[in-house]
Design a protein around this motif. Structure first.
Motif, PDB file in Angstrom:
ATOM      1  N   LYS A   2       0.835  -1.184   0.000  1.00  0.00           N
ATOM      2  CA  LYS A   2       0.000   0.000   0.000  1.00  0.00           C
ATOM      3  C   LYS A   2       0.880   1.247   0.000  1.00  0.00           C
ATOM      4  O   LYS A   2       2.056   1.199   0.348  1.00  0.00           O
ATOM      5  CB  LYS A   2      -0.918   0.019   1.225  1.00  0.00           C
ATOM      6  CG  LYS A   2      -1.932  -1.113   1.271  1.00  0.00           C
ATOM      7  CD  LYS A   2      -2.835  -0.966   2.477  1.00  0.00           C
ATOM      8  CE  LYS A   2      -3.905  -2.052   2.489  1.00  0.00           C
ATOM      9  NZ  LYS A   2      -4.812  -1.886   3.662  1.00  0.00           N
ATOM     10  N   THR A   3       0.279   2.353  -0.383  1.00  0.00           N
ATOM     11  CA  THR A   3       1.005   3.627  -0.340  1.00  0.00           C
ATOM     12  C   THR A   3       0.189   4.634   0.451  1.00  0.00           C
ATOM     13  O   THR A   3      -1.033   4.546   0.537  1.00  0.00           O
ATOM     14  CB  THR A   3       1.266   4.179  -1.755  1.00  0.00           C
ATOM     15  OG1 THR A   3       0.010   4.456  -2.406  1.00  0.00           O
ATOM     16  CG2 THR A   3       2.061   3.191  -2.587  1.00  0.00           C
ATOM     17  N   HIS A  63       6.557   6.134  -6.492  1.00  0.00           N
ATOM     18  CA  HIS A  63       6.316   4.736  -6.109  1.00  0.00           C
ATOM     19  C   HIS A  63       6.646   3.743  -7.227  1.00  0.00           C
ATOM     20  O   HIS A  63       6.172   2.607  -7.188  1.00  0.00           O
ATOM     21  CB  HIS A  63       4.862   4.524  -5.666  1.00  0.00           C
ATOM     22  CG  HIS A  63       4.490   5.285  -4.438  1.00  0.00           C
ATOM     23  ND1 HIS A  63       5.069   5.067  -3.203  1.00  0.00           N
ATOM     24  CD2 HIS A  63       3.583   6.285  -4.253  1.00  0.00           C
ATOM     25  CE1 HIS A  63       4.541   5.895  -2.309  1.00  0.00           C
ATOM     26  NE2 HIS A  63       3.647   6.646  -2.915  1.00  0.00           N
ATOM     27  N   GLY A 113       5.554   3.637   0.946  1.00  0.00           N
ATOM     28  CA  GLY A 113       5.049   2.364   0.467  1.00  0.00           C
ATOM     29  C   GLY A 113       5.257   1.357   1.584  1.00  0.00           C
ATOM     30  O   GLY A 113       6.372   1.215   2.102  1.00  0.00           O
TER      31      GLY A 113
END
Length: 222
Positions: A2-3, A63, A113
């Motif tokens: 996830k970010t 990312h 992240g």
């Protein structure tokens, strides 16, 4: 993975060509647009693991693992959040571009992240408290989602306008108020002012002015 958006870059060493900069990859106690709150101590174990391995999370552009732009020099938790210092690789094109954009303040965001190790649902406040995270990378990004409502809310106050009720509730939650408090403040205060303005009452302007002054004082934007 996830970010999550963090906060704007704090400092890019002025006139330096070494590409060193600092900021916060994550801010504690801030309810983001997903309803998550990163809690103090969330990075303690993952940072200890990196110290033991003599490694650091990666530094990416937006990312994208295919676009590394440098390395992180240090990371630590303080009272605000995850404080980071990194160095852009000035020998690669993306690193030089990131440096130019940061120096011109065309972008200023940091974002983590991560993988969730331990979380707790708070049904009363309708949020998820992230208590332990495995930190994979921290990226330089174009837009920090955590700052969107706060920036628009402060701008509205500075320009002397009243935001809509949902906008103001979101602004308060992004500023760190629990959902119940944000709803109460917006419902009892702002909704009254909005009714006054729409009804054409003579005291609407003075009430709105008082609201702007008090909010600006509390937020430090007066």
């Amino acid at each position: 993975m996830k970010t999550k958006a963090g906060a704007p870059v704090l400092e890019l060493k002025e006139f330096g060509e070494d590409g060193v900069f600092s900021g916060y990859g994550s801010v504690f106690g801030n309810t983001d647009s997903y309803g998550d709150i990163v809690m103090p101590g969330a990075f303690k174990r993952t940072l200890a693991d990196h110290r033991r391995r003599k490694s650091m999370p990666k530094l990416f552009w937006q990312h994208d693992p295919g676009r590394p732009i440098g390395k992180w020099l240090s990371m630590e938790e303080d009272d605000t959040g995850l404080k980071v210092e990194g160095q852009l690789n000035m020998n690669v094109q993306q690193g030089r571009e990131a440096y130019a954009l940061l120096k011109a303040v065309d972008i200023d965001g940091l974002s983590i992240g991560y993988r969730v190790v331990k979380a707790e649902d708070d049904e009363t406040e309708q949020v998820v408290r992230l208590k332990e995270l495995q930190l994979v990378e921290v990226s330089v990004v174009s837009l920090g989602a955590n700052d969107r409502a706060l920036v628009s809310g402060v701008k509205s106050i500075r320009e002397g306008g009243l935001p809509s009720l949902p906008e103001f509730e979101e602004f308060l939650r992004e500023a760190g108020f629990p959902k119940s408090e944000a709803t109460a403040i917006a419902g009892k205060g702002l909704s009254h002012l909005l009714r006054s303005e729409s009804g054409g009452h003579s005291h609407g302007d003075s009430a709105a002015f008082a609201f702007h002054q008090e909010m600006a004082r509390q937020l430090g934007v007066a």
